[in-house]
Design a protein around this motif. Structure first.
Motif, PDB file in Angstrom:
ATOM      1  N   UNK A  10     -11.693  12.738  -5.066  1.00  0.00           N
ATOM      2  CA  UNK A  10     -10.617  12.874  -5.793  1.00  0.00           C
ATOM      3  C   UNK A  10      -9.438  12.635  -5.162  1.00  0.00           C
ATOM      4  N   UNK A  11      -9.310  12.399  -3.991  1.00  0.00           N
ATOM      5  CA  UNK A  11      -8.097  12.030  -3.051  1.00  0.00           C
ATOM      6  C   UNK A  11      -7.946  10.656  -3.276  1.00  0.00           C
ATOM      7  N   UNK A  12      -6.572  10.035  -3.056  1.00  0.00           N
ATOM      8  CA  UNK A  12      -6.102   8.684  -3.359  1.00  0.00           C
ATOM      9  C   UNK A  12      -6.504   8.020  -2.076  1.00  0.00           C
ATOM     10  N   UNK A  13      -6.797   6.372  -2.334  1.00  0.00           N
ATOM     11  CA  UNK A  13      -7.156   5.757  -1.175  1.00  0.00           C
ATOM     12  C   UNK A  13      -5.646   5.341  -0.695  1.00  0.00           C
ATOM     13  N   UNK A  14      -5.669   4.680   0.658  1.00  0.00           N
ATOM     14  CA  UNK A  14      -4.283   4.257   1.225  1.00  0.00           C
ATOM     15  C   UNK A  14      -4.362   2.726   1.437  1.00  0.00           C
ATOM     16  N   UNK A  15      -3.401   2.044   1.300  1.00  0.00           N
ATOM     17  CA  UNK A  15      -3.074   0.697   1.508  1.00  0.00           C
ATOM     18  C   UNK A  15      -1.816   0.508   2.390  1.00  0.00           C
ATOM     19  N   UNK A  16      -2.124  -0.620   3.304  1.00  0.00           N
ATOM     20  CA  UNK A  16      -1.077  -0.983   4.057  1.00  0.00           C
ATOM     21  C   UNK A  16      -1.042  -2.363   4.340  1.00  0.00           C
ATOM     22  N   UNK A  17       0.005  -3.111   4.667  1.00  0.00           N
ATOM     23  CA  UNK A  17       0.339  -4.602   4.855  1.00  0.00           C
ATOM     24  C   UNK A  17       1.271  -4.811   5.438  1.00  0.00           C
ATOM     25  N   UNK A  18       1.022  -6.164   6.315  1.00  0.00           N
ATOM     26  CA  UNK A  18       2.566  -6.811   6.829  1.00  0.00           C
ATOM     27  C   UNK A  18       2.053  -8.262   6.863  1.00  0.00           C
ATOM     28  N   UNK A  19       3.009  -9.095   6.965  1.00  0.00           N
ATOM     29  CA  UNK A  19       2.752 -10.708   7.314  1.00  0.00           C
ATOM     30  C   UNK A  19       3.740 -10.930   8.641  1.00  0.00           C
ATOM     31  N   UNK A  63       1.736 -17.182   9.441  1.00  0.00           N
ATOM     32  CA  UNK A  63       0.815 -17.202  10.465  1.00  0.00           C
ATOM     33  C   UNK A  63      -0.300 -16.318  10.100  1.00  0.00           C
ATOM     34  N   UNK A  64      -0.026 -14.856   9.700  1.00  0.00           N
ATOM     35  CA  UNK A  64      -1.005 -14.075   9.468  1.00  0.00           C
ATOM     36  C   UNK A  64      -0.595 -12.992   8.289  1.00  0.00           C
ATOM     37  N   UNK A  65      -1.556 -12.638   7.510  1.00  0.00           N
ATOM     38  CA  UNK A  65      -1.196 -11.550   6.594  1.00  0.00           C
ATOM     39  C   UNK A  65      -2.463 -10.720   6.850  1.00  0.00           C
ATOM     40  N   UNK A  66      -2.210  -9.335   7.023  1.00  0.00           N
ATOM     41  CA  UNK A  66      -3.093  -8.182   6.964  1.00  0.00           C
ATOM     42  C   UNK A  66      -3.050  -7.229   6.044  1.00  0.00           C
ATOM     43  N   UNK A  67      -3.842  -6.477   5.464  1.00  0.00           N
ATOM     44  CA  UNK A  67      -3.993  -5.490   4.753  1.00  0.00           C
ATOM     45  C   UNK A  67      -4.864  -4.549   4.962  1.00  0.00           C
ATOM     46  N   UNK A  68      -4.903  -3.364   5.018  1.00  0.00           N
ATOM     47  CA  UNK A  68      -5.960  -2.483   5.015  1.00  0.00           C
ATOM     48  C   UNK A  68      -6.025  -1.404   3.918  1.00  0.00           C
ATOM     49  N   UNK A  69      -7.227  -1.166   3.582  1.00  0.00           N
ATOM     50  CA  UNK A  69      -7.370  -0.141   2.504  1.00  0.00           C
ATOM     51  C   UNK A  69      -8.350   1.043   3.167  1.00  0.00           C
ATOM     52  N   UNK A  70      -7.981   2.130   3.173  1.00  0.00           N
ATOM     53  CA  UNK A  70      -8.705   3.381   3.643  1.00  0.00           C
ATOM     54  C   UNK A  70      -9.134   4.100   2.385  1.00  0.00           C
ATOM     55  N   UNK A  71     -10.591   4.071   2.550  1.00  0.00           N
ATOM     56  CA  UNK A  71     -11.201   4.688   1.351  1.00  0.00           C
ATOM     57  C   UNK A  71     -10.685   6.539   1.368  1.00  0.00           C
TER      58      UNK A  71
END
Length: 331
Positions: free
Chosen positions: A95-104, A82-90
């Motif tokens: 020099x710091x890492x970006x962050x990713x999260x996701x769920x369905x 029904x849904x897939x959502x992903x977030x990318x935080x700059x």
């Protein structure tokens, strides 16, 4: 290749430019990020594959957003998934890492084997950018079409941005000698350099359902350059995309050495969630004491679970809502 050099490219996005053809792009490799995302859930294989593809697209697209911005990709459908959502935080700072999260969100009884894209029905693919406090969020959508999520992303850029875009992706479970099976993913994104005032007139395109495609947006020398770099990309092998035996820099030289590839600083990415007890309390602050009472369990608690990371929160019902009698931090 040694373990150390292998790990140097895991969970990174490498931006590049092909100077001879006015095409830019990114190479992404995900390893620990996917493990962090998928290990939180018991997804069927087809759902895992869709989430992995969305996470990889998010890493490739998100690399361009600015510090502290948020990018979200979302699929909404009437299919088993029904849904897939992903977030990318700059990154918070250079020099710091970006962050990713996701769920369905999915209906397990309706999920079948076979092509993962068959698990989504009619619906839409959306890209949203949040620039922070005081700024209006941007949202663009395109219908689910083309037989793969990457095709939906290509259609989005053609329709909403009028930028010819191409993705070559590979993802799946791998097992190194003496190690455990785990998820890896890798991909390349190509995009024609944007030009001021670029616009396509006319109705409809050559894509599914009349959607615009990359071929509708290029002509003349630009079309020749675009077709040439895509011909080179068509020669890529799945293991070259995923790695770890081929470094992204070596891959670019192998594919595009005639196009004068130029690389920029790689962006590290990590699995990361922004949930917290404070955010849960904030989300509950719009409810009255009567509403909170309806949410209270038999154990006398208000509970909440994060869909992204699985964190579980237990709160005193008297301490939440706009009628809270005993807010935290007050005596």
């Amino acid at each position: 290749m040694t373990i150390g050099s292998k790990l140097a490219w895991d969970d990174t996005v490498l931006p590049f430019q092909l100077d001879h053809s006015d095409v830019r792009g990114r190479v992404a490799r995900l390893d620990g990020v996917l493990e962090g995302i998928l290990s939180q859930h018991d997804y069927p294989p087809a759902v895992e594959a869709l989430v992995a593809e969305m996470a990889l697209l998010t890493a490739l697209i998100g690399q361009t957003i600015k510090l502290r911005w948020k990018l979200q990709l979302q699929v909404q459908s009437n299919g088993p998934v029904r849904m897939i959502a992903t977030d990318y935080y700059g990154p918070e700072e250079d020099g710091q890492p970006a962050r990713i999260r996701a769920y369905a969100s999915f209906d397990r009884d309706r999920v079948t084997d076979g092509n993962p894209f068959d698990q989504v029905g009619d619906g839409y693919f959306a890209i949203m950018i949040d620039q922070g406090m005081g700024m209006q969020p941007y949202k663009g959508i395109t219908p689910l079409a083309g037989g793969a999520l990457r095709s939906c992303a290509e259609a989005y850029f053609a329709q909403s941005e009028q930028l010819p875009t191409r993705f070559a992706l590979s993802y799946g479970k791998s097992r190194e000698a003496g190690g455990e099976e785990h998820w890896r993913a890798g991909g390349v994104m190509l995009q024609v350099m944007p030009k001021a005032g670029a616009h396509v007139s006319g109705e409809g395109g050559s894509g599914e359902g009349g959607l615009l495609s990359a071929s509708d947006l290029v002509e003349g020398d630009e079309e020749e350059n675009w077709n040439r770099v895509n011909f080179h990309l068509d020669t890529v092998e799945e293991l070259e995309l995923i790695g770890p035996s081929v470094a992204p820099t070596d891959l670019l030289v192998r594919l595009f050495h005639e196009e004068q590839p130029r690389v920029f600083d790689a962006q590290p990415v990590r699995f990361g969630c922004t949930c917290s007890e404070d955010r849960v309390r904030q989300s509950l602050s719009i409810y009255s004491a009567k509403d909170i009472e309806k949410m209270t369990t038999e154990e006398g608690l208000v509970t909440a679970d994060c869909q992204f990371c699985g964190a579980h929160y237990e709160l005193d019902p008297k301490s939440v809502g706009f009628d809270a009698e005993d807010p935290p931090g007050e005596s």
